[in-house]
Write an enzyme that holds these catalytic residues in place. Sequence first.
Site, PDB file in Angstrom:
ATOM      1  N   ASN A   1     -20.081 -34.180  12.821  1.00 44.04           N
ATOM      2  CA  ASN A   1     -19.017 -33.308  12.334  1.00 44.04           C
ATOM      3  C   ASN A   1     -19.511 -31.893  12.035  1.00 44.04           C
ATOM      4  OD1 ASN A   1     -16.829 -35.227  12.332  1.00 44.04           O
ATOM      5  ND2 ASN A   1     -17.837 -36.204  10.592  1.00 44.04           N
TER       6      ASN A   1
ATOM      7  N   ARG B   1     -23.717 -40.828  11.057  1.00 41.98           N
ATOM      8  CA  ARG B   1     -22.680 -40.378  11.981  1.00 41.98           C
ATOM      9  C   ARG B   1     -22.010 -39.087  11.519  1.00 41.98           C
ATOM     10  NH1 ARG B   1     -18.080 -43.915  15.265  1.00 41.98           N
ATOM     11  NH2 ARG B   1     -17.061 -42.100  16.183  1.00 41.98           N
TER      12      ARG B   1
ATOM     13  N   HIS C   1     -11.567 -27.940  10.903  1.00 45.98           N
ATOM     14  CA  HIS C   1     -10.327 -28.653  10.568  1.00 45.98           C
ATOM     15  C   HIS C   1      -9.449 -27.822   9.634  1.00 45.98           C
ATOM     16  CE1 HIS C   1     -12.025 -32.931  11.556  1.00 45.98           C
ATOM     17  NE2 HIS C   1     -11.762 -32.221  12.634  1.00 45.98           N
TER      18      HIS C   1
ATOM     19  N   ARG D   1      -2.109 -56.120  15.528  1.00 43.95           N
ATOM     20  CA  ARG D   1      -3.423 -56.102  14.867  1.00 43.95           C
ATOM     21  C   ARG D   1      -4.582 -55.916  15.843  1.00 43.95           C
ATOM     22  NH1 ARG D   1      -0.836 -60.320  11.828  1.00 43.95           N
ATOM     23  NH2 ARG D   1      -0.253 -59.567   9.752  1.00 43.95           N
TER      24      ARG D   1
ATOM     25  N   HIS E   1     -17.047 -29.018  11.779  1.00 44.87           N
ATOM     26  CA  HIS E   1     -15.697 -29.572  11.700  1.00 44.87           C
ATOM     27  C   HIS E   1     -15.022 -29.352  10.347  1.00 44.87           C
ATOM     28  CE1 HIS E   1     -16.948 -31.341  15.430  1.00 44.87           C
ATOM     29  NE2 HIS E   1     -15.834 -32.017  15.578  1.00 44.87           N
TER      30      HIS E   1
ATOM     31  N   HIS F   1      -8.851 -27.405  19.246  1.00 43.90           N
ATOM     32  CA  HIS F   1      -9.836 -28.039  18.365  1.00 43.90           C
ATOM     33  C   HIS F   1     -11.238 -27.476  18.601  1.00 43.90           C
ATOM     34  CE1 HIS F   1     -11.940 -31.069  16.066  1.00 43.90           C
ATOM     35  NE2 HIS F   1     -12.592 -31.465  17.140  1.00 43.90           N
TER      36      HIS F   1
ATOM     37  N   GLU G   1     -18.123 -28.664  21.755  1.00 39.47           N
ATOM     38  CA  GLU G   1     -18.660 -29.971  21.370  1.00 39.47           C
ATOM     39  C   GLU G   1     -19.978 -30.264  22.083  1.00 39.47           C
ATOM     40  OE1 GLU G   1     -17.673 -31.739  18.944  1.00 39.47           O
ATOM     41  OE2 GLU G   1     -15.505 -31.546  18.655  1.00 39.47           O
TER      42      GLU G   1
ATOM     43  N   LYS H   1     -24.473 -39.075  21.278  1.00 37.45           N
ATOM     44  CA  LYS H   1     -23.432 -39.688  20.454  1.00 37.45           C
ATOM     45  C   LYS H   1     -23.570 -41.205  20.436  1.00 37.45           C
ATOM     46  CE  LYS H   1     -18.684 -39.510  19.035  1.00 37.45           C
ATOM     47  NZ  LYS H   1     -17.365 -38.823  19.122  1.00 37.45           N
TER      48      LYS H   1
ATOM     49  N   LYS I   1     -13.386 -43.550  17.164  1.00 37.20           N
ATOM     50  CA  LYS I   1     -12.548 -42.935  16.134  1.00 37.20           C
ATOM     51  C   LYS I   1     -11.152 -42.714  16.711  1.00 37.20           C
ATOM     52  CE  LYS I   1     -15.537 -40.294  13.030  1.00 37.20           C
ATOM     53  NZ  LYS I   1     -15.817 -38.927  12.541  1.00 37.20           N
TER      54      LYS I   1
ATOM     55  N   GLU J   1     -19.470 -44.345  10.044  1.00 33.30           N
ATOM     56  CA  GLU J   1     -19.752 -43.091   9.352  1.00 33.30           C
ATOM     57  C   GLU J   1     -20.083 -43.302   7.871  1.00 33.30           C
ATOM     58  OE1 GLU J   1     -17.522 -38.857   8.909  1.00 33.30           O
ATOM     59  OE2 GLU J   1     -17.528 -39.697  10.921  1.00 33.30           O
TER      60      GLU J   1
END
Length: 364
Positions: free
Chosen positions: A248, A244, A255, A124, A251, A268, A188, A230, A146, A240
């Site tokens: 993206n 936030r 993606h 955990r 993206h 990517h 990026e 960032k 993330k 997010e």
Amino acid sequence: MPATDTVRIQLPDDRDYEIRIGSGLLDAAASWQGLPKAATAVIVSNDTVAPLYAERLRGQLLAVYSRVDLVVLPDGEQHKDWASLNRICDHLLGEALDRKTVLFALGGGVIGDMTGFAAAIYMRGVPFVQVPTTLLAQVDSSVGGKTAINHPMGKNMLGAFYQPERVVADLDTLDSLPDRELRAGLAEVIKYGPIADAGFLCWIEDNLDALLARDKAVLAYAVRRSCEIKADVVGQDEREQGLRAILNFGHTIGHAIEAGLGYGAWLHGEAVACGMVLAADLSHRMGLMPAAFVERLRVLIERAGLPAQPPRLGAERYLSLMRVDKKSEAGAIRFVLIEELGRAGLHAVPDSRIVETLAAHGAA
């Protein structure tokens, strides 16, 4: 201690941490001091990066931890999956490592995401440290907590928000980065200009040749400014819920390209670069930005040696892939669009507009 730029991520509940940026940090004892105490540290890397840097990092960590293990995974986005995640967990469980064990993610975005996810779920939650060795990871994926793995039906759909204890970005590791990976990382960097800092976009345009030539001073500024932007965004919206999402930009289509072609076919950053050109086009079609901005961004992307032309997957395939994107809600596809240079927002875009953009770029 080598000259170091430090950017601080400020979060609630005393979870602040530092991003340390500079040359020679991997071999500097100070980089690894002040981290959580434990009997064991585990370096997670891949079969490309580990031969270059793992023993150097291990040597430094042995001054802090009595035992330092190494888990080496196969390199590539196509290996960002359950099987690789399980290899990390198998080692942790097989060695009966306790909940104070500290994981060190030594590599690019794939290693950082998987190591962070393993840290989030093992007992955990155990502490981890990001040691990014690619430009993309240094300016983006190592920062902000993330963590995820890919699923055949969608990129980064399985994961957790889980912050590292520290990010150590040694610019010297970029010396071994292939040109294609460096260019992918620049996507990026470019992203931060349109969404948050118009002046930074101008700076990138003026300094692109120096970035491609790996000028250390120029790279240091690019990494620091990207991390500052960032850090500011993540500090306001860690999970997010709103702001936030602007990170993206590019993206949603990016993606879709990665999933549609098969993970690893395009890097990517290459997919994001192309996605930004199409998102800029959508910003124009939605009445937010002039056509000149679309052309300006396309020229910059192509100057960086990145693709501006999307693969021809077909409109229906693109739409179906984008509907499983995390930004979609109730079937509506939402895009990060540029509202004015240096400011972005999340917008629901009609399918008809998306199809227009795809068709205009030969992708429909």
